[in-house]
Design a protein around this motif. Sequence first.
Motif, PDB file in Angstrom:
ATOM      1  N   GLN A 121      45.696  42.831  40.203  1.00  0.00           N
ATOM      2  CA  GLN A 121      46.135  41.641  41.264  1.00  0.00           C
ATOM      3  C   GLN A 121      45.920  42.579  42.649  1.00  0.00           C
ATOM      4  OE1 GLN A 121      47.103  38.722  40.903  1.00  0.00           O
ATOM      5  NE2 GLN A 121      47.256  38.368  43.173  1.00  0.00           N
ATOM      6  N   PRO A 191      41.625  34.487  35.543  1.00  0.00           N
ATOM      7  CA  PRO A 191      40.917  35.329  36.377  1.00  0.00           C
ATOM      8  C   PRO A 191      39.850  36.201  35.610  1.00  0.00           C
ATOM      9  CG  PRO A 191      43.356  35.230  36.801  1.00  0.00           C
ATOM     10  CD  PRO A 191      43.304  34.467  35.485  1.00  0.00           C
ATOM     11  N   SER A 195      36.011  36.209  36.622  1.00  0.00           N
ATOM     12  CA  SER A 195      35.341  37.148  37.208  1.00  0.00           C
ATOM     13  C   SER A 195      33.869  37.712  36.331  1.00  0.00           C
ATOM     14  CB  SER A 195      36.272  38.360  36.912  1.00  0.00           C
ATOM     15  OG  SER A 195      36.365  38.896  35.491  1.00  0.00           O
ATOM     16  N   ILE A 201      38.730  30.620  40.101  1.00  0.00           N
ATOM     17  CA  ILE A 201      39.639  29.899  38.727  1.00  0.00           C
ATOM     18  C   ILE A 201      39.124  28.609  38.722  1.00  0.00           C
ATOM     19  CG2 ILE A 201      41.710  29.964  38.017  1.00  0.00           C
ATOM     20  CD1 ILE A 201      42.596  32.313  39.459  1.00  0.00           C
ATOM     21  N   ARG A 340      41.882  40.353  41.232  1.00  0.00           N
ATOM     22  CA  ARG A 340      42.343  38.812  41.404  1.00  0.00           C
ATOM     23  C   ARG A 340      42.998  38.766  42.708  1.00  0.00           C
ATOM     24  NH1 ARG A 340      46.234  34.635  38.862  1.00  0.00           N
ATOM     25  NH2 ARG A 340      45.663  32.923  40.129  1.00  0.00           N
ATOM     26  N   CYS A 345      38.235  36.014  42.313  1.00  0.00           N
ATOM     27  CA  CYS A 345      38.220  37.009  41.015  1.00  0.00           C
ATOM     28  C   CYS A 345      36.750  37.805  41.027  1.00  0.00           C
ATOM     29  CB  CYS A 345      38.551  36.472  39.535  1.00  0.00           C
ATOM     30  SG  CYS A 345      40.102  35.384  39.555  1.00  0.00           S
TER      31      CYS A 345
END
Length: 453
Positions: A121, A191, A195, A201, A340, A345
């Motif tokens: 994160q 996430p 990615s 998302i 994220r 992401c």
Amino acid sequence: MTAAGLGAAAVLTGIAVGAKPAHAATAVSTRQRVVVIGGGIAGVATAWLLDGRHDVTLLEAAPSLGGHATSVPVDVDGHHVMVDIGAQFFGPYSHPIYNKLVTSVLQVPTVPNQLDNTVFQYGVPTPLMVSPSADRPITDLLQYLPALQAVAELMDRARDLEARRDWSTTVADLVEAMSVDETLKESFVYPYVASVNGATISQAKEFSARAALALAVRPLVNDKTEYVNARDGLQAVVSTLADECTSVTTRVNTRAVALLRSGDCYEITDSQGRVHLADQVVLALPPEPAAALVAQLPQAEPLFSAYSRFRYMPARIAIHRDPIYMPASPADWSSFNITRDGEYCEASISYARLRGDAPVYKSWVLHRREEPKQLLASMDFRHPLITPDFIQAQGQLQRRNGADGLWFAGSHVFDVDSQESALYSALTIAAELAPASANRLRLGTLPTSPATP
């Protein structure tokens, strides 16, 4: 084409040709004029497969061939390497036909990859997940066990979708059915999936789950990902194909601006004002520019309608020296590092860890809070939103492939957005127009491809 003709083509290609439109061209035995519009891997491979059997003109709007197979030279502290700013990874399980072309036929050198993952994160020092690797045994990563178990379940479900050839289940359908904690789904699983495709998302939830996870699960063998890179970049593959052609006229910096049907042939006007006559036309273009051309043809509505269903999202990829997007602790650095940040992401690839060569980074940067401070190169792309409707649009396009001498090639025509699907689309055209060409025969019997409809 007759059933016997389809059977012969299937034997020659070693692949399923797929459903043919009612008015598809029969196998072409006489030498014809073919104009291929688009010089990415699909267009160049089509020209290469038809080389020697037909007179081919290849038109590319950019200054060089390659499309998403674009490589840039990097020289950092004595390390020289070609870095793929676009398409990059392939292997024998995810890209079986393409892998055979590159490694066995063209003999382009490859380098192995170490693929591990860190998910974190933005602004939080402790990652959400760090995956095991050669220098990180699972016993050192027990704090990430719930996330690692979630990935294992995700891959198991993705394998099941592959086995059932299920394109209709969305990512949201798949994730909501998982047994993991709801909080972990929102904070990590969504996430992680987003990615892989460079999506937000919200966008990722719309994806066909099979499409979203195909290039993550297909190369997995005994829990190890079998991917390689072209040592000198994927553009070396395109250049080798182009250099081998003998009956192909290539024109770069040349956009096709008009497509007209004139009697039994086509007239293609390019941006230099030249008019090219063609018995067969291959649109090896992304959907939007292809739609602009087919809109000029009579009774174009079914094709235009199919192309309008292919949705894309913007992306920007940067090659840079500074590790600005890596995890806080170097001990947590992986080859593939996912940040994220709210809905976004985006990933950053460490070339030093991935391949052991140049200390550079390849990062998705469209939504980053900070730009790289040591930028070497950047390029804008459009990534597909491969929803179930996207897959249905492929079928709509495939059913008209070859009708009136108009063909469709590209990574969007079959399966997921990959070099394999682009090459597969070229092979389906060669199966009809030049099944016994010298270059097609060099490929021999082909392995079964996941791009097969």
